[in-house]
Every structure is written in structure tokens, then in C-alpha cells.
Design a protein around this motif. Structure first.
Motif, short mmCIF file in Angstrom:
data_model
loop_
_atom_site.label_atom_id
_atom_site.label_comp_id
_atom_site.label_asym_id
_atom_site.label_seq_id
_atom_site.Cartn_x
_atom_site.Cartn_y
_atom_site.Cartn_z
N GLU A 152 -11.33 6.03 -2.48
CA GLU A 152 -10.30 5.10 -2.95
C GLU A 152 -8.97 5.35 -2.22
O GLU A 152 -8.31 4.40 -1.77
CB GLU A 152 -10.11 5.24 -4.46
CG GLU A 152 -9.13 4.23 -5.02
CD GLU A 152 -8.94 4.38 -6.51
OE1 GLU A 152 -8.51 3.39 -7.11
OE2 GLU A 152 -9.19 5.47 -7.05
N LYS A 153 -8.58 6.61 -2.08
CA LYS A 153 -7.33 6.93 -1.38
C LYS A 153 -7.41 6.55 0.10
O LYS A 153 -6.44 6.06 0.68
CB LYS A 153 -7.01 8.42 -1.53
CG LYS A 153 -6.54 8.77 -2.91
CD LYS A 153 -6.31 10.26 -3.05
CE LYS A 153 -5.97 10.59 -4.50
NZ LYS A 153 -5.91 12.02 -4.75
N ARG B 212 -10.68 -2.13 -9.70
CA ARG B 212 -10.15 -1.04 -10.53
C ARG B 212 -11.10 -0.71 -11.67
O ARG B 212 -11.32 0.45 -12.00
CB ARG B 212 -8.77 -1.41 -11.05
CG ARG B 212 -7.72 -1.46 -9.96
CD ARG B 212 -6.37 -1.89 -10.55
NE ARG B 212 -5.43 -2.23 -9.52
CZ ARG B 212 -4.60 -1.35 -8.96
NH1 ARG B 212 -4.60 -0.11 -9.34
NH2 ARG B 212 -3.76 -1.73 -8.02
N LEU C 265 -8.84 -4.60 -3.06
CA LEU C 265 -8.52 -3.26 -3.57
C LEU C 265 -7.58 -3.31 -4.77
O LEU C 265 -7.62 -2.44 -5.63
CB LEU C 265 -7.90 -2.40 -2.48
CG LEU C 265 -8.85 -1.85 -1.44
CD1 LEU C 265 -8.09 -1.11 -0.36
CD2 LEU C 265 -9.87 -0.93 -2.08
N GLU C 266 -6.73 -4.31 -4.79
CA GLU C 266 -5.78 -4.43 -5.90
C GLU C 266 -6.33 -5.26 -7.05
O GLU C 266 -5.68 -5.38 -8.08
CB GLU C 266 -4.49 -5.06 -5.38
CG GLU C 266 -3.75 -4.16 -4.41
CD GLU C 266 -2.55 -4.82 -3.76
OE1 GLU C 266 -2.39 -6.06 -3.90
OE2 GLU C 266 -1.79 -4.12 -3.09
N ILE D 18 -5.33 0.28 4.18
CA ILE D 18 -4.76 -1.05 3.91
C ILE D 18 -3.24 -0.99 3.94
O ILE D 18 -2.58 -1.86 4.51
CB ILE D 18 -5.25 -1.58 2.54
CG1 ILE D 18 -6.77 -1.74 2.55
CG2 ILE D 18 -4.56 -2.87 2.18
CD1 ILE D 18 -7.32 -2.66 3.61
N GLN D 19 -2.64 0.06 3.37
CA GLN D 19 -1.18 0.15 3.32
C GLN D 19 -0.57 0.33 4.70
O GLN D 19 0.51 -0.20 4.97
CB GLN D 19 -0.75 1.31 2.42
CG GLN D 19 -0.98 1.02 0.97
CD GLN D 19 -0.69 2.22 0.09
OE1 GLN D 19 -0.37 3.30 0.56
NE2 GLN D 19 -0.81 2.03 -1.21
N LEU E 161 -9.29 4.17 1.50
CA LEU E 161 -9.22 2.71 1.63
C LEU E 161 -7.80 2.21 1.39
O LEU E 161 -7.30 1.36 2.13
CB LEU E 161 -10.18 2.04 0.64
CG LEU E 161 -11.66 2.22 0.92
CD1 LEU E 161 -12.49 1.64 -0.23
CD2 LEU E 161 -12.04 1.57 2.23
N SER E 162 -7.15 2.74 0.38
CA SER E 162 -5.77 2.33 0.10
C SER E 162 -4.84 2.68 1.24
O SER E 162 -3.98 1.89 1.62
CB SER E 162 -5.27 2.99 -1.19
OG SER E 162 -6.02 2.55 -2.28
N LYS F 134 -6.89 -6.05 1.09
CA LYS F 134 -5.83 -5.58 0.19
C LYS F 134 -5.95 -6.24 -1.17
O LYS F 134 -5.81 -5.58 -2.20
CB LYS F 134 -4.46 -5.87 0.82
CG LYS F 134 -3.31 -5.35 0.00
CD LYS F 134 -1.99 -5.58 0.69
CE LYS F 134 -0.86 -5.03 -0.16
NZ LYS F 134 0.43 -5.20 0.46
#
Length: 94
Positions: free
Chosen positions: A61-62, A22, A16-17, A68-69, A64-65, A13
């Protein structure tokens, strides 16, 4: 969930952040857009490939996000690590 998997999920996480992730994604997107703009007006296949590349970057990207979320990172890693059974391969092909 074992503590190690939870720790890896938290680290994923953070990655990714992170600003570097990015910037990397933005750089890849910019390269695909620049490539599409450099294509000859008659090069439909070339433009299509660049646009598909953009779509794939967004999808990854979506994905992976989302993993994680929802906290399913450990489950996804485990699913990818074990080989599919014959039934799963057949089900996936239909």
C-alpha cells in the motif's frame, strides 16, 4: 510523459483513494489479524506468517501510494514491462 500514461496515473490515483480499495485493504488486514489471533499459543510460525502478511500489505500500500504521489507510475510500469539486462540482474543480486 505521454497523455495516455498521465491519464492512467490519474486513474490509478483515483483507485487508490477510492472507498472500495480502502475497504479491501482493511478487510485483508482484519483477516490477517483474525488468523493470528486464532493461532494456537505455541504456533509461533503461524503467527509469524500472519504478521508478515500484515507487513506486506502495508508495504504494498505504501509503495503504490508513493509511486502515485511522486508521479512515477509510468516509469514504474515501464520498468516492470521491460526485461532486466544482465548487468541489472547482477547488480540486484549483490
Amino acid at each position: 510523459m505521454d497523455p495516455d500514461a498521465k491519464q492512467r496515473g490519474l486513474r490509478a490515483k483515483e483507485l487508490l483513494e477510492s472507498e472500495m480499495f480502502r475497504e479491501s485493504v482493511a478487510s485483508i488486514r482484519a483477516a490477517y489479524v483474525a488468523g493470528a489471533l486464532r493461532c494456537d499459543p505455541r504456533d509461533d510460525i503461524g503467527r509469524f506468517r500472519y504478521i508478515e502478511g500484515l507487513r506486506i500489505v502495508d508495504a504494498v500500500e505504501k509503495h503504490l501510494s508513493g509511486i502515485i504521489q511522486t508521479g512515477d507510475a509510468a516509469a514504474e510500469i515501464e520498468k516492470l514491462a521491460r526485461p532486466e539486462t544482465v548487468v541489472e540482474r547482477i547488480r540486484r543480486s549483490f
